[in-house]
Design a protein around this motif. Sequence first.
Motif, PDB file in Angstrom:
ATOM      1  N   ALA A 110       0.841  -1.201   0.000  1.00 46.69           N
ATOM      2  CA  ALA A 110       0.000   0.000   0.000  1.00 46.69           C
ATOM      3  C   ALA A 110       0.873   1.247   0.000  1.00 46.69           C
ATOM      4  CB  ALA A 110      -0.930  -0.006   1.211  1.00 46.69           C
ATOM      5  N   ARG A 111       1.903   1.228   0.803  1.00 43.87           N
ATOM      6  CA  ARG A 111       2.814   2.376   0.864  1.00 43.87           C
ATOM      7  C   ARG A 111       3.543   2.570  -0.472  1.00 43.87           C
ATOM      8  NH1 ARG A 111       6.129   4.434   5.888  1.00 43.87           N
ATOM      9  NH2 ARG A 111       7.618   5.740   4.805  1.00 43.87           N
ATOM     10  N   SER A 112       3.990   1.483  -1.068  1.00 40.66           N
ATOM     11  CA  SER A 112       4.686   1.559  -2.361  1.00 40.66           C
ATOM     12  C   SER A 112       3.746   2.035  -3.458  1.00 40.66           C
ATOM     13  CB  SER A 112       5.278   0.196  -2.727  1.00 40.66           C
ATOM     14  OG  SER A 112       6.250  -0.182  -1.786  1.00 40.66           O
ATOM     15  N   ARG A 113       2.523   1.513  -3.455  1.00 42.49           N
ATOM     16  CA  ARG A 113       1.538   1.949  -4.454  1.00 42.49           C
ATOM     17  C   ARG A 113       1.313   3.449  -4.346  1.00 42.49           C
ATOM     18  NH1 ARG A 113      -3.387   2.337  -3.289  1.00 42.49           N
ATOM     19  NH2 ARG A 113      -3.420   0.591  -1.812  1.00 42.49           N
ATOM     20  N   SER A 114       1.142   3.928  -3.130  1.00 45.96           N
ATOM     21  CA  SER A 114       0.941   5.359  -2.907  1.00 45.96           C
ATOM     22  C   SER A 114       2.149   6.167  -3.379  1.00 45.96           C
ATOM     23  CB  SER A 114       0.681   5.616  -1.424  1.00 45.96           C
ATOM     24  OG  SER A 114       0.558   6.995  -1.174  1.00 45.96           O
ATOM     25  N   LEU A 152       6.664  -1.150 -12.450  1.00 42.87           N
ATOM     26  CA  LEU A 152       6.839  -1.435 -11.027  1.00 42.87           C
ATOM     27  C   LEU A 152       5.530  -1.240 -10.272  1.00 42.87           C
ATOM     28  CD1 LEU A 152       8.659  -2.320  -8.771  1.00 42.87           C
ATOM     29  CD2 LEU A 152       9.601  -0.003  -8.657  1.00 42.87           C
ATOM     30  N   LEU A 153       4.807  -0.187 -10.594  1.00 41.21           N
ATOM     31  CA  LEU A 153       3.502   0.039  -9.970  1.00 41.21           C
ATOM     32  C   LEU A 153       2.548  -1.119 -10.281  1.00 41.21           C
ATOM     33  CD1 LEU A 153       1.411   1.671  -8.415  1.00 41.21           C
ATOM     34  CD2 LEU A 153       1.008   3.006 -10.511  1.00 41.21           C
ATOM     35  N   VAL A 161       0.727  -3.553  -7.559  1.00 38.67           N
ATOM     36  CA  VAL A 161      -0.721  -3.746  -7.512  1.00 38.67           C
ATOM     37  C   VAL A 161      -1.063  -5.241  -7.633  1.00 38.67           C
ATOM     38  CG1 VAL A 161      -2.884  -3.300  -8.755  1.00 38.67           C
ATOM     39  CG2 VAL A 161      -1.278  -1.421  -8.297  1.00 38.67           C
ATOM     40  N   GLN A 162      -0.396  -5.941  -8.534  1.00 39.56           N
ATOM     41  CA  GLN A 162      -0.633  -7.380  -8.702  1.00 39.56           C
ATOM     42  C   GLN A 162      -0.282  -8.147  -7.432  1.00 39.56           C
ATOM     43  OE1 GLN A 162      -1.997  -9.253 -11.185  1.00 39.56           O
ATOM     44  NE2 GLN A 162      -1.662 -11.078  -9.953  1.00 39.56           N
ATOM     45  N   ALA A 163       0.861  -7.832  -6.845  1.00 36.17           N
ATOM     46  CA  ALA A 163       1.279  -8.511  -5.619  1.00 36.17           C
ATOM     47  C   ALA A 163       0.317  -8.193  -4.479  1.00 36.17           C
ATOM     48  CB  ALA A 163       2.703  -8.109  -5.251  1.00 36.17           C
ATOM     49  N   GLU A 164      -0.141  -6.951  -4.422  1.00 38.65           N
ATOM     50  CA  GLU A 164      -1.098  -6.557  -3.395  1.00 38.65           C
ATOM     51  C   GLU A 164      -2.388  -7.374  -3.522  1.00 38.65           C
ATOM     52  OE1 GLU A 164      -2.373  -2.291  -1.503  1.00 38.65           O
ATOM     53  OE2 GLU A 164      -2.245  -2.404  -3.679  1.00 38.65           O
ATOM     54  N   GLN A 165      -2.835  -7.592  -4.740  1.00 35.40           N
ATOM     55  CA  GLN A 165      -4.036  -8.402  -4.970  1.00 35.40           C
ATOM     56  C   GLN A 165      -3.801  -9.855  -4.566  1.00 35.40           C
ATOM     57  OE1 GLN A 165      -4.688  -7.563  -9.131  1.00 35.40           O
ATOM     58  NE2 GLN A 165      -5.909  -5.740  -8.690  1.00 35.40           N
ATOM     59  N   GLU A 166      -2.609 -10.357  -4.833  1.00 38.85           N
ATOM     60  CA  GLU A 166      -2.283 -11.731  -4.448  1.00 38.85           C
ATOM     61  C   GLU A 166      -2.276 -11.881  -2.932  1.00 38.85           C
ATOM     62  OE1 GLU A 166       1.460 -12.497  -6.364  1.00 38.85           O
ATOM     63  OE2 GLU A 166       0.563 -12.526  -8.375  1.00 38.85           O
ATOM     64  N   VAL A 167      -1.718 -10.896  -2.234  1.00 38.50           N
ATOM     65  CA  VAL A 167      -1.708 -10.937  -0.771  1.00 38.50           C
ATOM     66  C   VAL A 167      -3.138 -10.840  -0.239  1.00 38.50           C
ATOM     67  CG1 VAL A 167      -0.940  -9.778   1.336  1.00 38.50           C
ATOM     68  CG2 VAL A 167       0.647 -10.063  -0.570  1.00 38.50           C
ATOM     69  N   ASN A 168      -3.961  -9.989  -0.850  1.00 39.27           N
ATOM     70  CA  ASN A 168      -5.377  -9.903  -0.456  1.00 39.27           C
ATOM     71  C   ASN A 168      -6.039 -11.271  -0.553  1.00 39.27           C
ATOM     72  OD1 ASN A 168      -5.521  -7.160   0.146  1.00 39.27           O
ATOM     73  ND2 ASN A 168      -6.101  -6.594  -1.932  1.00 39.27           N
ATOM     74  N   MET A 172       5.700 -16.398  -1.835  1.00 38.09           N
ATOM     75  CA  MET A 172       6.065 -15.166  -1.137  1.00 38.09           C
ATOM     76  C   MET A 172       7.376 -14.552  -1.617  1.00 38.09           C
ATOM     77  SD  MET A 172       4.893 -15.616   2.795  1.00 38.09           S
ATOM     78  CE  MET A 172       5.305 -17.326   3.056  1.00 38.09           C
ATOM     79  N   MET A 173       8.251 -15.329  -2.188  1.00 39.03           N
ATOM     80  CA  MET A 173       9.563 -14.799  -2.602  1.00 39.03           C
ATOM     81  C   MET A 173       9.440 -13.641  -3.601  1.00 39.03           C
ATOM     82  SD  MET A 173      11.758 -16.119  -0.675  1.00 39.03           S
ATOM     83  CE  MET A 173      13.183 -15.428  -1.459  1.00 39.03           C
ATOM     84  N   PRO A 174       8.575 -13.727  -4.612  1.00 38.47           N
ATOM     85  CA  PRO A 174       8.424 -12.575  -5.504  1.00 38.47           C
ATOM     86  C   PRO A 174       7.884 -11.340  -4.782  1.00 38.47           C
ATOM     87  CG  PRO A 174       7.533 -14.542  -6.550  1.00 38.47           C
ATOM     88  CD  PRO A 174       7.837 -14.890  -5.120  1.00 38.47           C
ATOM     89  N   TRP A 175       7.034 -11.547  -3.783  1.00 44.84           N
ATOM     90  CA  TRP A 175       6.521 -10.409  -3.007  1.00 44.84           C
ATOM     91  C   TRP A 175       7.671  -9.725  -2.285  1.00 44.84           C
ATOM     92  CZ3 TRP A 175       2.121 -13.443  -0.081  1.00 44.84           C
ATOM     93  CH2 TRP A 175       1.142 -13.861  -1.015  1.00 44.84           C
ATOM     94  N   HIS A 176       8.514 -10.530  -1.683  1.00 44.16           N
ATOM     95  CA  HIS A 176       9.671  -9.985  -0.968  1.00 44.16           C
ATOM     96  C   HIS A 176      10.589  -9.228  -1.924  1.00 44.16           C
ATOM     97  CE1 HIS A 176      13.649 -10.042   0.996  1.00 44.16           C
ATOM     98  NE2 HIS A 176      12.928  -9.804   2.071  1.00 44.16           N
ATOM     99  N   ALA A 177      10.797  -9.774  -3.102  1.00 43.13           N
ATOM    100  CA  ALA A 177      11.658  -9.118  -4.094  1.00 43.13           C
ATOM    101  C   ALA A 177      11.080  -7.764  -4.510  1.00 43.13           C
ATOM    102  CB  ALA A 177      11.851 -10.023  -5.313  1.00 43.13           C
ATOM    103  N   ILE A 178       9.772  -7.692  -4.670  1.00 45.27           N
ATOM    104  CA  ILE A 178       9.133  -6.427  -5.063  1.00 45.27           C
ATOM    105  C   ILE A 178       9.254  -5.401  -3.931  1.00 45.27           C
ATOM    106  CG2 ILE A 178       6.938  -5.302  -5.633  1.00 45.27           C
ATOM    107  CD1 ILE A 178       6.195  -7.951  -7.104  1.00 45.27           C
TER     108      ILE A 178
END
Length: 109
Positions: free
Chosen positions: A28-32, A50-51, A55-62, A82-88
């Motif tokens: 959320a902070r990165s998106r903002s 990157l945005l 957004v895609q990773a945020e949806q996956e976490v949701n 989770m590894m791609p989330w961490h990388a982002i």
Amino acid sequence: MSYSNPADSELLKSLLEPLLDDFQFWFARSRSFFENNEVPFLTNDQQADLLARVVQAEQEVNAAQALFKATGGQVGVEPSVMMPWHAIVSECWKVASHFYLEKSVQADT
């Protein structure tokens, strides 16, 4: 993955729930950040990419959080997911750090 042992389920809940919350916070902070700042050392396409990944990773976490809550904490998330989330998140930290460092240097001159 499903856990039938209550102790395993509590351990999973105590670890996974705050981790997913942390991912949500940073995405959320990165998106903002990317929606509200023009990053001069990224091209428009790079920033948009990157945005979009944030957004895609945020949806996956949701989705992972919803599944986790719907099952009462009985399912986990594979580390390979989770590894791609961490990388982002790491990539966003680096970009933001560079951005604010440049901004600070410009303010000092």
